[in-house]
Design a protein around this motif. Sequence first.
Motif, PDB file in Angstrom:
ATOM      1  N   GLY A 119      25.337  14.054   0.224  1.00 36.62           N
ATOM      2  CA  GLY A 119      26.619  13.820  -0.233  1.00 36.62           C
ATOM      3  C   GLY A 119      26.598  14.203  -1.768  1.00 36.62           C
ATOM      4  O   GLY A 119      27.537  13.743  -2.516  1.00 36.62           O
ATOM      5  N   LYS A 120      25.556  14.717  -2.142  1.00 40.70           N
ATOM      6  CA  LYS A 120      25.535  15.057  -3.527  1.00 40.70           C
ATOM      7  C   LYS A 120      25.442  16.597  -3.760  1.00 40.70           C
ATOM      8  O   LYS A 120      25.002  17.281  -3.172  1.00 40.70           O
ATOM      9  CB  LYS A 120      24.249  14.612  -4.427  1.00 40.70           C
ATOM     10  CG  LYS A 120      24.008  13.076  -4.109  1.00 40.70           C
ATOM     11  CD  LYS A 120      25.041  12.263  -5.204  1.00 40.70           C
ATOM     12  CE  LYS A 120      24.880  10.876  -4.832  1.00 40.70           C
ATOM     13  NZ  LYS A 120      25.999  10.023  -5.477  1.00 40.70           N
ATOM     14  N   GLY A 121      25.790  17.214  -4.935  1.00 36.57           N
ATOM     15  CA  GLY A 121      25.551  18.507  -5.098  1.00 36.57           C
ATOM     16  C   GLY A 121      24.276  19.203  -5.128  1.00 36.57           C
ATOM     17  O   GLY A 121      23.232  18.388  -5.246  1.00 36.57           O
ATOM     18  N   ASP A 122      23.996  20.542  -4.926  1.00 37.11           N
ATOM     19  CA  ASP A 122      22.895  21.073  -5.068  1.00 37.11           C
ATOM     20  C   ASP A 122      22.168  20.728  -6.242  1.00 37.11           C
ATOM     21  O   ASP A 122      22.622  20.626  -7.264  1.00 37.11           O
ATOM     22  CB  ASP A 122      23.139  22.803  -5.142  1.00 37.11           C
ATOM     23  CG  ASP A 122      23.725  23.109  -3.720  1.00 37.11           C
ATOM     24  OD1 ASP A 122      23.412  22.396  -2.820  1.00 37.11           O
ATOM     25  OD2 ASP A 122      24.206  24.283  -3.610  1.00 37.11           O
ATOM     26  N   GLY A 123      20.809  20.566  -6.050  1.00 36.13           N
ATOM     27  CA  GLY A 123      19.941  20.430  -7.264  1.00 36.13           C
ATOM     28  C   GLY A 123      19.741  18.891  -7.468  1.00 36.13           C
ATOM     29  O   GLY A 123      19.171  18.177  -8.312  1.00 36.13           O
ATOM     30  N   VAL A 124      20.406  18.001  -6.659  1.00 39.06           N
ATOM     31  CA  VAL A 124      20.449  16.367  -6.633  1.00 39.06           C
ATOM     32  C   VAL A 124      19.375  16.039  -5.573  1.00 39.06           C
ATOM     33  O   VAL A 124      19.793  16.547  -4.522  1.00 39.06           O
ATOM     34  CB  VAL A 124      21.700  15.583  -6.600  1.00 39.06           C
ATOM     35  CG1 VAL A 124      21.439  14.484  -6.971  1.00 39.06           C
ATOM     36  CG2 VAL A 124      22.552  16.401  -7.744  1.00 39.06           C
ATOM     37  N   VAL A 125      18.274  15.783  -6.058  1.00 41.05           N
ATOM     38  CA  VAL A 125      17.029  15.503  -5.075  1.00 41.05           C
ATOM     39  C   VAL A 125      16.447  13.720  -5.132  1.00 41.05           C
ATOM     40  O   VAL A 125      16.853  13.163  -6.176  1.00 41.05           O
ATOM     41  CB  VAL A 125      15.738  16.034  -5.742  1.00 41.05           C
ATOM     42  CG1 VAL A 125      14.488  15.797  -4.872  1.00 41.05           C
ATOM     43  CG2 VAL A 125      15.969  17.778  -5.636  1.00 41.05           C
ATOM     44  N   VAL A 126      16.553  13.344  -4.303  1.00 43.62           N
ATOM     45  CA  VAL A 126      16.063  11.785  -3.853  1.00 43.62           C
ATOM     46  C   VAL A 126      14.583  11.931  -3.923  1.00 43.62           C
ATOM     47  O   VAL A 126      14.163  12.805  -2.702  1.00 43.62           O
ATOM     48  CB  VAL A 126      16.910  11.266  -2.802  1.00 43.62           C
ATOM     49  CG1 VAL A 126      16.422  11.792  -1.454  1.00 43.62           C
ATOM     50  CG2 VAL A 126      16.433   9.499  -3.109  1.00 43.62           C
ATOM     51  N   ARG A 127      13.821  11.162  -4.649  1.00 39.67           N
ATOM     52  CA  ARG A 127      12.420  10.916  -4.302  1.00 39.67           C
ATOM     53  C   ARG A 127      12.401   9.668  -3.692  1.00 39.67           C
ATOM     54  O   ARG A 127      12.554   8.744  -4.439  1.00 39.67           O
ATOM     55  CB  ARG A 127      11.730  11.038  -5.395  1.00 39.67           C
ATOM     56  CG  ARG A 127      10.154  10.839  -5.434  1.00 39.67           C
ATOM     57  CD  ARG A 127       9.299  10.629  -6.764  1.00 39.67           C
ATOM     58  NE  ARG A 127       9.412  12.386  -7.199  1.00 39.67           N
ATOM     59  CZ  ARG A 127       9.385  12.665  -8.461  1.00 39.67           C
ATOM     60  NH1 ARG A 127       9.395  11.653  -9.401  1.00 39.67           N
ATOM     61  NH2 ARG A 127       9.409  13.788  -8.799  1.00 39.67           N
ATOM     62  N   VAL A 128      11.726   9.190  -2.674  1.00 40.06           N
ATOM     63  CA  VAL A 128      11.332   8.022  -2.144  1.00 40.06           C
ATOM     64  C   VAL A 128       9.938   7.783  -2.151  1.00 40.06           C
ATOM     65  O   VAL A 128       9.109   8.313  -1.378  1.00 40.06           O
ATOM     66  CB  VAL A 128      12.049   7.742  -0.598  1.00 40.06           C
ATOM     67  CG1 VAL A 128      12.066   6.222  -0.298  1.00 40.06           C
ATOM     68  CG2 VAL A 128      13.373   8.325  -0.502  1.00 40.06           C
ATOM     69  N   ARG A 164       0.952  -1.178   0.033  1.00 38.86           N
ATOM     70  CA  ARG A 164      -0.056   0.029   0.057  1.00 38.86           C
ATOM     71  C   ARG A 164       0.847   1.351   0.100  1.00 38.86           C
ATOM     72  O   ARG A 164       1.859   1.324   0.872  1.00 38.86           O
ATOM     73  CB  ARG A 164      -0.941  -0.002   1.188  1.00 38.86           C
ATOM     74  CG  ARG A 164      -2.013  -1.039   1.320  1.00 38.86           C
ATOM     75  CD  ARG A 164      -2.904  -1.304   0.420  1.00 38.86           C
ATOM     76  NE  ARG A 164      -3.906  -2.373   0.245  1.00 38.86           N
ATOM     77  CZ  ARG A 164      -3.467  -3.584  -0.231  1.00 38.86           C
ATOM     78  NH1 ARG A 164      -2.783  -3.533  -1.245  1.00 38.86           N
ATOM     79  NH2 ARG A 164      -4.629  -4.159   0.098  1.00 38.86           N
ATOM     80  N   HIS A 165       0.571   2.387  -1.034  1.00 40.13           N
ATOM     81  CA  HIS A 165       1.262   3.450  -0.928  1.00 40.13           C
ATOM     82  C   HIS A 165       1.219   4.249   0.281  1.00 40.13           C
ATOM     83  O   HIS A 165       0.064   4.245   0.884  1.00 40.13           O
ATOM     84  CB  HIS A 165       1.060   4.348  -2.123  1.00 40.13           C
ATOM     85  CG  HIS A 165       1.630   5.584  -2.558  1.00 40.13           C
ATOM     86  ND1 HIS A 165       1.149   6.636  -2.006  1.00 40.13           N
ATOM     87  CD2 HIS A 165       2.895   5.638  -2.910  1.00 40.13           C
ATOM     88  CE1 HIS A 165       2.027   7.630  -2.347  1.00 40.13           C
ATOM     89  NE2 HIS A 165       3.182   7.080  -2.815  1.00 40.13           N
ATOM     90  N   ALA A 166       2.624   4.573   0.990  1.00 45.17           N
ATOM     91  CA  ALA A 166       2.425   5.395   2.046  1.00 45.17           C
ATOM     92  C   ALA A 166       2.719   6.763   1.998  1.00 45.17           C
ATOM     93  O   ALA A 166       2.930   7.536   2.963  1.00 45.17           O
ATOM     94  CB  ALA A 166       3.131   4.413   3.109  1.00 45.17           C
ATOM     95  N   GLY A 167       3.189   7.294   0.719  1.00 46.59           N
ATOM     96  CA  GLY A 167       3.551   8.469   0.559  1.00 46.59           C
ATOM     97  C   GLY A 167       4.821   8.527  -0.324  1.00 46.59           C
ATOM     98  O   GLY A 167       5.582   7.557  -0.237  1.00 46.59           O
ATOM     99  N   THR A 168       5.127   9.524  -1.137  1.00 43.39           N
ATOM    100  CA  THR A 168       6.159   9.950  -1.729  1.00 43.39           C
ATOM    101  C   THR A 168       6.871  11.237  -0.959  1.00 43.39           C
ATOM    102  O   THR A 168       6.338  12.271  -0.936  1.00 43.39           O
ATOM    103  CB  THR A 168       5.843  10.145  -3.125  1.00 43.39           C
ATOM    104  OG1 THR A 168       4.899   8.949  -3.587  1.00 43.39           O
ATOM    105  CG2 THR A 168       7.026  10.483  -3.968  1.00 43.39           C
ATOM    106  N   PHE A 169       8.185  11.014  -0.877  1.00 39.67           N
ATOM    107  CA  PHE A 169       8.902  12.080  -0.306  1.00 39.67           C
ATOM    108  C   PHE A 169      10.086  12.540  -0.950  1.00 39.67           C
ATOM    109  O   PHE A 169      10.765  11.674  -1.621  1.00 39.67           O
ATOM    110  CB  PHE A 169       9.117  11.694   1.265  1.00 39.67           C
ATOM    111  CG  PHE A 169       8.121  11.123   1.893  1.00 39.67           C
ATOM    112  CD1 PHE A 169       7.279  11.837   2.753  1.00 39.67           C
ATOM    113  CD2 PHE A 169       7.892   9.748   1.909  1.00 39.67           C
ATOM    114  CE1 PHE A 169       6.329  11.195   3.314  1.00 39.67           C
ATOM    115  CE2 PHE A 169       6.661   8.908   2.466  1.00 39.67           C
ATOM    116  CZ  PHE A 169       6.036  10.090   3.486  1.00 39.67           C
TER     117      PHE A 169
END
Length: 132
Positions: A74-83, A63-68
């Motif tokens: 440790g990455k440069g500006d503008g590198v986004v992680v979506r979980v 069951r989907h519990a959210g996307t964050f």
Amino acid sequence: MTLIDKIGWIRLENGRILCARSYGKDLFYVPGGKRDPGETDVQALVREIGEELAVVIAPETARHAGTFEAQADGKGDGVVVRVTCYTAEHTGTPAPTSEIEEIRWLGYADRDRMSTAGQVVFDALHERGELR
């Protein structure tokens, strides 16, 4: 912006969440990882959690519990992680395997031990009353 797209498993018990820490890293994260080409979210969840924690996810219970989203550690500006996170039932006892050095049940007081994206997940779960 560069996007790192990941799948995560939210496993809560007694107001705590199961978290993982990779070898050579200091911060914990929500177990999971990147999808392989052509995989659905649930297929990636089943594979990643099996590889990392040696348990079998029951795909029909996912069951989907959210996307964050958050700045990637440790990455440069503008590198986004979506979980994209899911809850799901499992069989087996979680144990660290593969690149995982440690697993631990953490509460909201442990928020500072989490990756930046993990902290966003913690905040959301805490606001919903699911993480103490």
